[in-house]
Design a protein around this motif. Structure first.
Motif, PDB file in Angstrom:
ATOM      1  N   SER A 266       1.063  -1.368  -0.260  1.00 19.09           N
ATOM      2  CA  SER A 266       0.156  -0.072   0.047  1.00 19.09           C
ATOM      3  C   SER A 266       0.464   0.801   0.015  1.00 19.09           C
ATOM      4  O   SER A 266       2.159   1.463  -0.297  1.00 19.09           O
TER       5      SER A 266
ATOM      6  N   ALA B  69      -4.102   6.450  -2.953  1.00 15.54           N
ATOM      7  CA  ALA B  69      -5.031   5.005  -3.422  1.00 15.54           C
ATOM      8  C   ALA B  69      -4.452   3.908  -3.087  1.00 15.54           C
ATOM      9  O   ALA B  69      -2.736   5.005  -3.456  1.00 15.54           O
TER      10      ALA B  69
ATOM     11  N   GLU C 212      -4.103   0.476  -6.103  1.00 18.74           N
ATOM     12  CA  GLU C 212      -4.556  -0.365  -7.283  1.00 18.74           C
ATOM     13  C   GLU C 212      -6.340  -0.760  -7.210  1.00 18.74           C
ATOM     14  O   GLU C 212      -6.506  -0.890  -6.029  1.00 18.74           O
ATOM     15  N   PRO C 213      -6.825  -0.388  -8.100  1.00 22.57           N
ATOM     16  CA  PRO C 213      -8.737  -1.222  -7.920  1.00 22.57           C
ATOM     17  C   PRO C 213      -8.296  -2.726  -7.491  1.00 22.57           C
ATOM     18  O   PRO C 213      -7.701  -3.134  -8.143  1.00 22.57           O
TER      19      PRO C 213
ATOM     20  N   ARG D  32     -12.938   5.256  -5.877  1.00 27.76           N
ATOM     21  CA  ARG D  32     -12.092   5.368  -5.789  1.00 27.76           C
ATOM     22  C   ARG D  32     -11.940   6.787  -7.055  1.00 27.76           C
ATOM     23  O   ARG D  32     -11.331   8.131  -6.228  1.00 27.76           O
TER      24      ARG D  32
ATOM     25  N   ALA E 236      -6.984   7.882  -1.080  1.00 27.02           N
ATOM     26  CA  ALA E 236      -7.641   6.707  -1.196  1.00 27.02           C
ATOM     27  C   ALA E 236      -8.737   7.222  -0.031  1.00 27.02           C
ATOM     28  O   ALA E 236      -9.910   6.165  -0.712  1.00 27.02           O
TER      29      ALA E 236
ATOM     30  N   PRO F  37     -13.196   4.232  -0.053  1.00 28.23           N
ATOM     31  CA  PRO F  37     -13.627   3.531  -2.043  1.00 28.23           C
ATOM     32  C   PRO F  37     -14.364   1.874  -1.365  1.00 28.23           C
ATOM     33  O   PRO F  37     -13.856   1.183  -0.810  1.00 28.23           O
TER      34      PRO F  37
ATOM     35  N   ASP G 124     -14.006   0.494  -4.307  1.00 33.15           N
ATOM     36  CA  ASP G 124     -13.527  -0.037  -4.825  1.00 33.15           C
ATOM     37  C   ASP G 124     -12.275  -0.882  -4.787  1.00 33.15           C
ATOM     38  O   ASP G 124     -11.908  -1.045  -6.187  1.00 33.15           O
ATOM     39  N   ALA G 125     -12.151  -0.734  -3.888  1.00 32.32           N
ATOM     40  CA  ALA G 125     -10.501  -1.187  -3.514  1.00 32.32           C
ATOM     41  C   ALA G 125     -10.328  -2.252  -2.721  1.00 32.32           C
ATOM     42  O   ALA G 125     -11.426  -3.105  -2.569  1.00 32.32           O
ATOM     43  N   SER G 126      -8.918  -2.965  -2.785  1.00 36.43           N
ATOM     44  CA  SER G 126      -9.008  -4.637  -1.821  1.00 36.43           C
ATOM     45  C   SER G 126      -9.876  -4.278  -0.851  1.00 36.43           C
ATOM     46  O   SER G 126      -9.829  -2.948   0.399  1.00 36.43           O
TER      47      SER G 126
ATOM     48  N   GLU H 103      -7.762  -2.366   2.542  1.00 35.39           N
ATOM     49  CA  GLU H 103      -7.747  -1.064   2.452  1.00 35.39           C
ATOM     50  C   GLU H 103      -8.885  -0.175   2.520  1.00 35.39           C
ATOM     51  O   GLU H 103      -8.560   0.299   3.050  1.00 35.39           O
TER      52      GLU H 103
END
Length: 454
Positions: free
Chosen positions: A14, A29, A31-32, A134, A145, A183, A185-187, A190
């Motif tokens: 991260s 932020a 990656e999605p 995001r 993020a 967000p 649509d993050a992991s 996250e």
């Protein structure tokens, strides 16, 4: 408020970078995420609370600096918190894991910090957690993020008043409405990390201190799940002896009695009186790991961080990090020199209590180097002590990385069946830690590529 990346994995997990507005607290932020086709996601279902061994004198000093200063260095005139029960609602389009992770976090806040906090669907909630894409967040704060802002109940409201006195933390006299933007649509990890960090700052301190090795209230972002220290600070925040509007002196006078009640062991613990971190060191760290720098500029900045640490006689985690930052700066051009810096980093971390998670991060660097040299037995030795640390600290991305490195080391030792079992175990954790199918598979390929047999 500013967040930067301090202890990334060489196999990056991260990243946090400076925010663009002093009225918000952000997490940077990544990656999605997307739906995974890999084995079932694994999750941490039981939290093991770990104590925060501190003298009450040190706790008081930390509390004051966390509570009466912002990350920018701006002083806060009065103490603020929520008065009375705290209600939390979720709006937007939350991912499936947000609800359970938020429930678990609120349970911990009730049990460990003794905060009267509960969920609600009432639009007049004290804290609103809004889950959006995001991309939507990045349109407001491009490098964030997630973030938290006062006196608003939605992102639309925040966009209308973001540059006004309404969202200025330093003008608050008490807290009544705060929004957290997360967000969707993050992991999963996250999203959870954002919940822990932003909810903690919505409730309590707005500052971060580099000198704290075992806290979410630290710009290094090593700890992303609230620690025993964090819960102690938050419990003191909501002690009946404090109230919104108190001055620094009034709070300081109340703290000895508060900590004597909630941390009786700290009364007889010897104070460490850890020194403050000069802003010049902070700037060097940002230069070493922040975005938009050349390799040479990163090395120069890391060298400055090392020299400042040496000149101040630091032997703690900040000295360790300076060497870690130099390792990162050297990584792409001189792996051998980088490896020496990582070893120096681990040496100083080993001398500092409360840095078990930091050492686990460094172990990924040292373990990756050993795998790349075909030294399977050495890699296993380096990785083994830190796998349980990653579990205890509920860091699935770090845990899966360590397990994937372990699998490659086992293959180097001709223990293929064990390697396959460990690799399979890592995938469920990777799904929580990295999220998307492509991200998990990319991590697997990245670590497998270290193995000289492949």
């Amino acid at each position: 408020m500013k967040k930067i990346l301090l202890l990334p994995l060489v196999l990056a997990v991260s990243a946090c970078v400076p925010a663009s507005h002093p009225g918000v607290v952000t997490r940077a932020a990544m990656e999605p995420a997307s739906t995974s086709s890999l084995p079932a996601m694994k999750r941490f279902t039981v939290h093991q609370s770990l104590p925060a061994p501190r003298s009450n004198n040190d706790l008081s000093l930390d509390f004051i600096e966390l509570s009466f200063r912002m990350e920018s260095g701006k002083e806060l005139p009065v103490f603020t918190r929520f008065e009375g029960p705290v209600s939390v609602r979720v709006i937007g389009a939350p991912p499936p894991t947000l609800g359970p992770d938020l429930t678990a976090l609120m349970n911990r806040l009730r049990q460990e910090a003794r905060i009267d906090i509960s969920p609600t669907t009432n639009p007049a909630a004290n804290i609103t957690v809004e889950a959006v894409s995001r991309r939507t967040i990045s349109k407001v704060l491009p490098q964030a993020a997630c973030f938290v802002a006062p006196n608003v109940s939605s992102l639309d409201e925040y966009k209308k008043v973001r540059r006004t006195a309404q969202t200025n933390w330093s003008l608050l006299k008490t807290r009544s409405r705060v929004s957290i933007f997360i967000p969707n649509d993050a992991s999963p990890q996250e999203v959870r990390d954002c919940l822990h960090e932003e909810l903690a700052q919505a409730l309590g301190p707005l500052n971060d201190l580099y000198r704290l090795p075992d806290s979410v209230f630290n710009d290094d972002n090593v700890h992303t799940v609230l620690t025993g220290f964090d819960m102690t600070i938050l419990r003191a925040y909501y002690d009946p002896a404090l109230r919104s509007g108190m001055t620094r002196g009034q709070v300081a006078n109340a703290l000895p009695g508060i900590f004597a009640r909630i941390n009786p062991g700290g009364t007889s613990t010897q104070a460490r009186f850890v020194t403050r971190t000069p802003r010049e060191w902070n700037a060097a760290v940002q230069g070493a790991l922040g975005p938009g720098r050349s390799s040479g500029q990163r090395q120069d900045a890391a060298y400055s961080a090392i020299k400042i640490a040496q000149s101040l006689g630091w032997q703690d985690h900040r000295r360790a990090f300076a060497h870690y930052a130099m390792g990162r700066a050297l990584q792409s051009g001189d792996a051998e020199a980088a490896h020496e810096q990582y070893k120096m980093s681990d040496l100083f971390y080993a001398r500092t209590p409360g840095t078990d998670l930091h050492r686990a991060y460094v172990a990924t660097q040292l373990g990756a180097y050993a795998v790349s040299k075909g030294q399977g037995d050495e890699a296993l030795r380096l990785i083994a002590p830190h796998i349980n640390t990653a579990r205890l600290r509920e860091n699935a991305a770090l845990l899966s990385t360590l397990l994937l490195l372990r699998a490659e080391a086992l293959e180097l030792e001709n223990r293929a069946a064990e390697a396959q079992a460990v690799r399979l175990d890592s995938l469920g954790w990777a799904r929580y830690g990295f999220g998307s199918d492509w991200a998990v598979r990319a991590k697997m390929r990245e670590i497998a590529s270290l193995n000289p047999l492949k």
